[in-house]
Scaffold this motif. Structure first.
Motif, PDB file in Angstrom:
ATOM      1  N   ILE A  47       0.830  -1.214   0.000  1.00 38.32           N
ATOM      2  CA  ILE A  47       0.000   0.000   0.000  1.00 38.32           C
ATOM      3  C   ILE A  47       0.867   1.268   0.000  1.00 38.32           C
ATOM      4  CG2 ILE A  47      -1.501   1.305   1.606  1.00 38.32           C
ATOM      5  CD1 ILE A  47      -3.077  -1.365   1.956  1.00 38.32           C
ATOM      6  N   ALA A  48       2.100   1.140   0.474  1.00 34.82           N
ATOM      7  CA  ALA A  48       2.982   2.318   0.533  1.00 34.82           C
ATOM      8  C   ALA A  48       3.360   2.844  -0.854  1.00 34.82           C
ATOM      9  CB  ALA A  48       4.255   1.971   1.316  1.00 34.82           C
ATOM     10  N   HIS A  49       3.166   2.019  -1.923  1.00 31.54           N
ATOM     11  CA  HIS A  49       3.713   2.401  -3.232  1.00 31.54           C
ATOM     12  C   HIS A  49       2.968   3.548  -3.922  1.00 31.54           C
ATOM     13  CE1 HIS A  49       0.274   0.492  -5.182  1.00 31.54           C
ATOM     14  NE2 HIS A  49       0.738   0.890  -6.345  1.00 31.54           N
ATOM     15  N   ALA A  50       1.664   3.678  -3.624  1.00 31.03           N
ATOM     16  CA  ALA A  50       0.815   4.410  -4.575  1.00 31.03           C
ATOM     17  C   ALA A  50       1.046   5.923  -4.632  1.00 31.03           C
ATOM     18  CB  ALA A  50      -0.649   4.124  -4.266  1.00 31.03           C
ATOM     19  N   GLY A  51       1.553   6.497  -3.549  1.00 31.86           N
ATOM     20  CA  GLY A  51       1.730   7.957  -3.559  1.00 31.86           C
ATOM     21  C   GLY A  51       2.912   8.433  -4.377  1.00 31.86           C
ATOM     22  N   VAL A  52       3.818   7.488  -4.721  1.00 30.44           N
ATOM     23  CA  VAL A  52       5.032   7.917  -5.439  1.00 30.44           C
ATOM     24  C   VAL A  52       5.156   7.294  -6.830  1.00 30.44           C
ATOM     25  CG1 VAL A  52       6.403   8.472  -3.400  1.00 30.44           C
ATOM     26  CG2 VAL A  52       6.393   6.119  -4.248  1.00 30.44           C
ATOM     27  N   THR A  53       4.192   6.498  -7.252  1.00 37.51           N
ATOM     28  CA  THR A  53       4.306   5.899  -8.582  1.00 37.51           C
ATOM     29  C   THR A  53       3.182   6.399  -9.493  1.00 37.51           C
ATOM     30  OG1 THR A  53       2.865   4.011  -8.249  1.00 37.51           O
ATOM     31  CG2 THR A  53       5.108   3.757  -7.497  1.00 37.51           C
ATOM     32  N   GLY A  54       3.347   6.124 -10.786  1.00 38.57           N
ATOM     33  CA  GLY A  54       2.349   6.609 -11.760  1.00 38.57           C
ATOM     34  C   GLY A  54       2.544   8.105 -11.902  1.00 38.57           C
ATOM     35  N   SER A  55       1.931   8.843 -11.047  1.00 37.01           N
ATOM     36  CA  SER A  55       2.319  10.236 -10.817  1.00 37.01           C
ATOM     37  C   SER A  55       2.008  10.489  -9.343  1.00 37.01           C
ATOM     38  CB  SER A  55       1.602  11.201 -11.763  1.00 37.01           C
ATOM     39  OG  SER A  55       0.218  11.002 -11.752  1.00 37.01           O
ATOM     40  N   SER A  56       2.846  11.294  -8.718  1.00 32.48           N
ATOM     41  CA  SER A  56       2.815  11.373  -7.243  1.00 32.48           C
ATOM     42  C   SER A  56       1.605  12.157  -6.733  1.00 32.48           C
ATOM     43  CB  SER A  56       4.098  12.038  -6.749  1.00 32.48           C
ATOM     44  OG  SER A  56       4.061  13.403  -7.112  1.00 32.48           O
ATOM     45  N   THR A  57       1.369  12.026  -5.434  1.00 28.87           N
ATOM     46  CA  THR A  57       0.240  12.725  -4.801  1.00 28.87           C
ATOM     47  C   THR A  57       0.351  14.235  -5.009  1.00 28.87           C
ATOM     48  OG1 THR A  57       0.505  11.022  -3.113  1.00 28.87           O
ATOM     49  CG2 THR A  57      -1.095  12.722  -2.653  1.00 28.87           C
ATOM     50  N   GLU A  58       1.569  14.764  -4.916  1.00 26.41           N
ATOM     51  CA  GLU A  58       1.735  16.215  -5.074  1.00 26.41           C
ATOM     52  C   GLU A  58       1.318  16.663  -6.477  1.00 26.41           C
ATOM     53  OE1 GLU A  58       4.026  14.192  -3.687  1.00 26.41           O
ATOM     54  OE2 GLU A  58       3.690  14.891  -1.641  1.00 26.41           O
ATOM     55  N   ILE A  59       1.636  15.841  -7.465  1.00 33.15           N
ATOM     56  CA  ILE A  59       1.276  16.206  -8.845  1.00 33.15           C
ATOM     57  C   ILE A  59      -0.252  16.221  -9.004  1.00 33.15           C
ATOM     58  CG2 ILE A  59       1.487  15.489 -11.283  1.00 33.15           C
ATOM     59  CD1 ILE A  59       4.084  16.693  -9.950  1.00 33.15           C
ATOM     60  N   GLN A  60      -0.935  15.324  -8.277  1.00 25.56           N
ATOM     61  CA  GLN A  60      -2.414  15.321  -8.346  1.00 25.56           C
ATOM     62  C   GLN A  60      -2.956  16.624  -7.765  1.00 25.56           C
ATOM     63  OE1 GLN A  60      -3.031  12.661 -10.090  1.00 25.56           O
ATOM     64  NE2 GLN A  60      -0.950  12.060  -9.571  1.00 25.56           N
ATOM     65  N   LYS A  61      -2.318  17.086  -6.669  1.00 26.51           N
ATOM     66  CA  LYS A  61      -2.779  18.338  -6.051  1.00 26.51           C
ATOM     67  C   LYS A  61      -2.648  19.495  -7.038  1.00 26.51           C
ATOM     68  CE  LYS A  61      -1.605  17.079  -1.327  1.00 26.51           C
ATOM     69  NZ  LYS A  61      -0.875  17.378  -0.121  1.00 26.51           N
ATOM     70  N   THR A  62      -1.511  19.525  -7.748  1.00 28.03           N
ATOM     71  CA  THR A  62      -1.291  20.598  -8.723  1.00 28.03           C
ATOM     72  C   THR A  62      -2.319  20.515  -9.850  1.00 28.03           C
ATOM     73  OG1 THR A  62       1.049  20.596  -8.199  1.00 28.03           O
ATOM     74  CG2 THR A  62       0.442  21.573 -10.296  1.00 28.03           C
ATOM     75  N   LEU A  63      -2.581  19.280 -10.278  1.00 25.60           N
ATOM     76  CA  LEU A  63      -3.542  19.083 -11.378  1.00 25.60           C
ATOM     77  C   LEU A  63      -4.944  19.566 -10.996  1.00 25.60           C
ATOM     78  CD1 LEU A  63      -2.881  15.702 -13.118  1.00 25.60           C
ATOM     79  CD2 LEU A  63      -4.663  17.234 -13.905  1.00 25.60           C
ATOM     80  N   VAL A  64      -5.394  19.128  -9.821  1.00 27.91           N
ATOM     81  CA  VAL A  64      -6.749  19.491  -9.382  1.00 27.91           C
ATOM     82  C   VAL A  64      -6.810  20.977  -9.041  1.00 27.91           C
ATOM     83  CG1 VAL A  64      -8.565  19.045  -7.677  1.00 27.91           C
ATOM     84  CG2 VAL A  64      -7.173  17.156  -8.533  1.00 27.91           C
ATOM     85  N   GLY A  65      -5.776  21.459  -8.333  1.00 29.34           N
ATOM     86  CA  GLY A  65      -5.762  22.860  -7.906  1.00 29.34           C
ATOM     87  C   GLY A  65      -5.753  23.814  -9.095  1.00 29.34           C
ATOM     88  N   SER A  66      -4.936  23.505 -10.108  1.00 29.07           N
ATOM     89  CA  SER A  66      -4.883  24.417 -11.261  1.00 29.07           C
ATOM     90  C   SER A  66      -6.195  24.373 -12.034  1.00 29.07           C
ATOM     91  CB  SER A  66      -3.689  24.110 -12.164  1.00 29.07           C
ATOM     92  OG  SER A  66      -3.733  22.777 -12.571  1.00 29.07           O
ATOM     93  N   TYR A  67      -6.866  23.213 -12.001  1.00 23.76           N
ATOM     94  CA  TYR A  67      -8.187  23.136 -12.658  1.00 23.76           C
ATOM     95  C   TYR A  67      -9.201  24.010 -11.911  1.00 23.76           C
ATOM     96  CZ  TYR A  67     -12.712  21.326 -14.102  1.00 23.76           C
ATOM     97  OH  TYR A  67     -14.006  21.229 -14.549  1.00 23.76           O
ATOM     98  N   LEU A  68      -9.207  23.899 -10.578  1.00 27.02           N
ATOM     99  CA  LEU A  68     -10.174  24.673  -9.789  1.00 27.02           C
ATOM    100  C   LEU A  68      -9.920  26.180  -9.907  1.00 27.02           C
ATOM    101  CD1 LEU A  68     -10.290  22.507  -6.525  1.00 27.02           C
ATOM    102  CD2 LEU A  68     -11.992  22.583  -8.368  1.00 27.02           C
ATOM    103  N   ALA A  69      -8.627  26.534 -10.015  1.00 24.12           N
ATOM    104  CA  ALA A  69      -8.274  27.958 -10.025  1.00 24.12           C
ATOM    105  C   ALA A  69      -8.267  28.558 -11.434  1.00 24.12           C
ATOM    106  CB  ALA A  69      -6.900  28.123  -9.380  1.00 24.12           C
ATOM    107  N   ARG A  70      -8.728  27.772 -12.422  1.00 23.47           N
ATOM    108  CA  ARG A  70      -8.660  28.270 -13.811  1.00 23.47           C
ATOM    109  C   ARG A  70      -9.509  29.541 -13.953  1.00 23.47           C
ATOM    110  NH1 ARG A  70     -12.579  24.817 -13.295  1.00 23.47           N
ATOM    111  NH2 ARG A  70     -14.385  24.782 -14.648  1.00 23.47           N
TER     112      ARG A  70
END
Ligand code: FAD
Length: 375
Positions: free
Chosen positions: A351-374
């Motif tokens: 379970i420890a793997h998911a926040g750092v693989t694929g694309s990291s948790t921080e990148i998801q925050k940037t993705l969602v945040g930039s969408y909300l702040a568009r």
């Protein structure tokens, strides 16, 4: 809004549960410990009709849905075994080729991924970049009917196993193009697998491309538009990864209940103590929330909706939520949970793997945040 699963989906869940319990669970600890997957497992997934899930029957698929892929993922995930990722990659890479590919590419590359004779790979990470694909340094130079690829790809699941992979490299215009690369090509070599904290058997290697000649016919999608291929794939992969987390979270709860009902504390099973009941109820509520949101995003995918932001928000929520479920499960097991004799130990590490693989948790925050702040 439909909350009931179809009869077909229920049958698929049952089949995947049986497959997980009979074929994977008995060897899951050995696969993890030996860091090796038996060669006959991928063909067994094919036989059980779990490859080519979203592929039309004419290319060897089953013509199923993203939601059904999520439902079977949840069952397979309960084993916390890396074998899931071979199956998932064959599915998602075949679907990506089906979406972007020419008729010739579909006929050539998809059937061997659906019958389990070949292993797919998806290669974007490099030693100097994972989160920022724009920083890719692998190159592709035009030479007659070929592109000549050079560079190093890092952490490539199944990079060393026979089959085809989608590789990303900058062409002469400095734009990123996606190429389908035969992993047996001249100039294609790999490192030894990385030794991971969990997911033993994942087969995570570095791939060295030295003057690898790839036919121009193997460009996937438009030349210079490789990011479109990558971003669409990552969005779908995120939902599958979150279903993998969800299934492991459910397994944490089931293992904890089993343990707590048997473990006697102060003369009674632990489940009689309110504190543990509260932990179990919080785990249950968290998992249910993850479950229904994951199903919703997969359904949107089936409806043809854009899921870039939904899948990012989903990952943002599920990763810490299920990691907290795993923490509680380990706590309920006491020191036994820290021992390899108990399945919770493997679940916790995986379970420890998911926040750092694929694309990291921080990148998801940037993705969602930039969408909300568009604007
Ligand atoms: C089990 C496993 C399987 C994998 N399979 C594959 C595969 O098949 N194919 C493949 O290509 N790769 C694969 N990877 C690699 C993985 O996808 C990358 O490692 C991941 O994308 C993170 O990249 P990185 O390690 O370079 O971290 P970095 O990009 O260096 O990030 C390090 C830290 O900085 C943060 N960070 C980075 N940029 C920003 C930013 N702009 N804003 C805020 N924070 C930021 C990150 O969130 C992270 O916390 C796999 C990795 C593992 C562990």
């Amino acid at each position: 809004m439909e909350f009931n699963l179809s009869a077909e989906s229920k049958l698929m869940i049952k089949a995947a549960r049986d497959f997980a319990e009979q074929t994977i669970e008995p060897i899951a600890a050995k696969i993890d410990g030996d860091d090796a997957i038996p060669d006959d497992l991928l063909p067994k997934f094919a036989k059980a009709k779990m490859l080519g899930m979203m592929i039309p029957k004419e290319y060897g698929g089953t013509g199923s849905t993203a939601l059904n892929m999520i439902l079977i993922t949840e069952e397979l995930a309960k084993t916390a075994s890396a074998v899931y990722w071979s199956m998932a990659l064959n599915n998602s890479v075949a679907e990506t080729i089906c979406h972007w590919g020419s008729d010739d590419q579909k006929e050539l590359f998809i059937p061997p991924l659906c019958d389990g004779s070949n292993y797919a790979a998806m290669a974007f990470t490099e030693p100097a970049t994972g989160s920022d694909p724009a920083a890719i340094t692998s190159t592709a130079h035009s030479d007659d009917d070929y592109y000549v690829l050079n560079g190093t790809k890092r952490f490539i699941t199944n990079g060393q196993r026979k089959g085809y992979g989608i590789f990303y490299a900058k062409d002469e215009t400095e734009k990123v193009t996606a190429f389908v690369v035969d992993k047996s090509s001249d100039g294609y070599t790999c490192s030894k697998p990385w030794a991971l904290m969990g997911l033993g058997g994942q087969g995570l290697v570095d791939v060295f491309l030295k003057n690898v000649r790839v036919p121009k016919a193997n460009i996937l999608g438009e030349k210079g538009k490789g990011f479109n291929v990558l971003l669409r794939w990552i969005a779908g992969e995120r939902v599958q990864q979150m279903a993998f987390m969800l299934g492991m979270g459910q397994a944490c709860l089931e293992e904890s209940l089993k343990y707590a009902k048997e473990r006697i504390v102060k003369g009674r099973p632990m489940t009689h103590m309110q504190g543990f009941q509260w932990m179990l109820s919080e785990m249950h509520a968290s998992i249910e929330a993850c479950r229904w949101w994951t199903y919703r995003v997969a359904s949107k995918q089936d409806e043809g909706d854009e899921i870039q932001v939904d899948s990012a928000a989903l990952k943002l929520f599920i990763v810490p939520t299920i990691q907290e479920v795993a923490r509680k499960a380990l706590q309920i097991h006491g020191s036994y949970g820290y021992c390899k004799n108990y399945k919770i130990e493997r679940l916790y590490r995986t379970i420890a793997h998911a926040g750092v693989t694929g694309s990291s948790t921080e990148i998801q925050k940037t993705l969602v945040g930039s969408y909300l702040a568009r604007p």
